[in-house]
Design a protein around this motif. Sequence first.
Motif, short mmCIF file in Angstrom:
data_model
loop_
_atom_site.label_atom_id
_atom_site.label_comp_id
_atom_site.label_asym_id
_atom_site.label_seq_id
_atom_site.Cartn_x
_atom_site.Cartn_y
_atom_site.Cartn_z
N THR A 1 47.14 37.36 5.51
CA THR A 1 46.19 38.24 5.00
C THR A 1 46.79 39.71 5.16
N PHE A 2 46.37 40.57 4.27
CA PHE A 2 46.83 41.95 3.98
C PHE A 2 45.46 42.68 3.66
N PRO A 3 44.73 43.26 4.80
CA PRO A 3 43.48 43.91 4.69
C PRO A 3 43.53 45.38 3.53
N HIS A 4 42.88 45.56 3.03
CA HIS A 4 41.77 44.87 2.34
C HIS A 4 42.17 44.54 0.77
N GLN A 5 43.25 43.92 0.83
CA GLN A 5 44.08 43.88 -0.73
C GLN A 5 44.17 42.43 -1.22
N LYS A 6 44.81 41.80 -0.33
CA LYS A 6 45.10 40.12 -0.61
C LYS A 6 45.07 39.45 0.49
N ALA B 1 35.83 46.87 -1.87
CA ALA B 1 37.02 45.60 -1.49
C ALA B 1 37.03 45.44 -0.05
N LYS B 2 36.67 45.99 0.77
CA LYS B 2 36.50 45.69 2.16
C LYS B 2 35.41 44.68 2.39
N ASP B 3 34.26 44.85 1.79
CA ASP B 3 33.30 43.87 1.99
C ASP B 3 33.54 42.59 1.37
N VAL B 4 34.28 42.64 0.10
CA VAL B 4 34.50 41.22 -0.42
C VAL B 4 35.85 40.64 0.50
N TYR B 5 36.68 41.55 0.74
CA TYR B 5 37.60 40.94 1.48
C TYR B 5 37.23 40.15 2.89
N ASP B 6 36.37 41.03 3.48
CA ASP B 6 35.84 40.36 4.64
C ASP B 6 35.25 39.13 4.47
N PHE B 7 34.43 39.06 3.35
CA PHE B 7 33.84 37.41 2.93
C PHE B 7 34.91 36.52 2.78
N VAL B 8 35.75 36.90 2.24
CA VAL B 8 36.84 35.74 2.15
C VAL B 8 37.69 35.50 3.24
N ASN B 9 38.07 36.74 3.95
CA ASN B 9 38.69 36.44 5.28
C ASN B 9 38.25 35.63 6.41
N GLU B 10 36.53 36.18 6.47
CA GLU B 10 35.95 35.33 7.64
C GLU B 10 35.68 33.90 7.16
#
Length: 314
Positions: free
Chosen positions: A226-231, A171-180
């Motif tokens: 943003t709510f790392p790494h959830q939403k 989930a962290k890697d997917v979140y990072d992609f969308v967050n960045e």
Amino acid sequence: MPQPGLREVEHEITISAPAAAVYRLIAEVTNWPRIFPPTIYVDHTPTGAGEERIRIWATANGEAKNWTSRRTLDPEGLRITFRQEVTAPPIAAMGGTWIIEPLGQDGSRVRLLHDYRAVDDDADSLAWIDEAVDRNSKSELAALKTNVELAHAAEELTFSFEDTVQINGSAKDVYDFVNEADRWEERLPHVASVRLVEDTPGLQELEMDTRAKDGSLHTTKSYRVTFPHQKIAYKQTTLPALMTLHTGYWTFTENEGGVAASSQHTITLNAANIARVLGEQATVEDAREYVRTAVSNNSRATLGHAKAYAESRA
């Protein structure tokens, strides 16, 4: 006697709808991004009978702010009192009351009361708050009136949908992609340029140019929470011609197969622009399908690239 430095103001509006219906709309805070233009995102936690804590992210004078409030709901008295628990400078204290008064069976008066102070009772800060409260109160009340009075029409024009992709990664890697999102220009083919500002951690201002299938460029602007790494929740403030509203959120839920990454959208169509954009014969259903396809294609493309990114790192 008013406290020194304490400002008390009131705004009101008359609405052609029953008072009980207006009260319910104000009480349901999860709908506020759809109702009030300044509101980006709201979440809430019940704390007791008729009591709740809500976190609000909204714009004020063009700046994104967030705060936490406690609310007391009185459905019989048609009153909702609120008090900011955690304020954002330059606000030192902020509270108030929604009062809904029946005007016959099909009408109501909504009064919105505020009381507030500035940090250190600074005069310039107080003037800034005066302007923000006045602007947002008028905007909120006008939007509330429009939303209630046009509820039936908006029901046909508003729709929601969600796309989900299963990813064999974290989930962290997917979140990072969308967050960045500042790296989307190099990572996503349909993104031509990006401008991302995050002055407050977790609160982003995102503006980007995307390419349509015909090669044309479209500029959109959003605020994201943003709510790392959830939403990651967002609201678009610069919209394409066929929309009057676009809110949504990305979610990242770990499961046995890795992570389910989802993109949810709530959209209200701009009926006045359907004929101009899609032709005189186009219907609301045509516009709904057109918009859903375009938005879903972009979301699924982003999720697809996020999947490739996360799985390459797994």
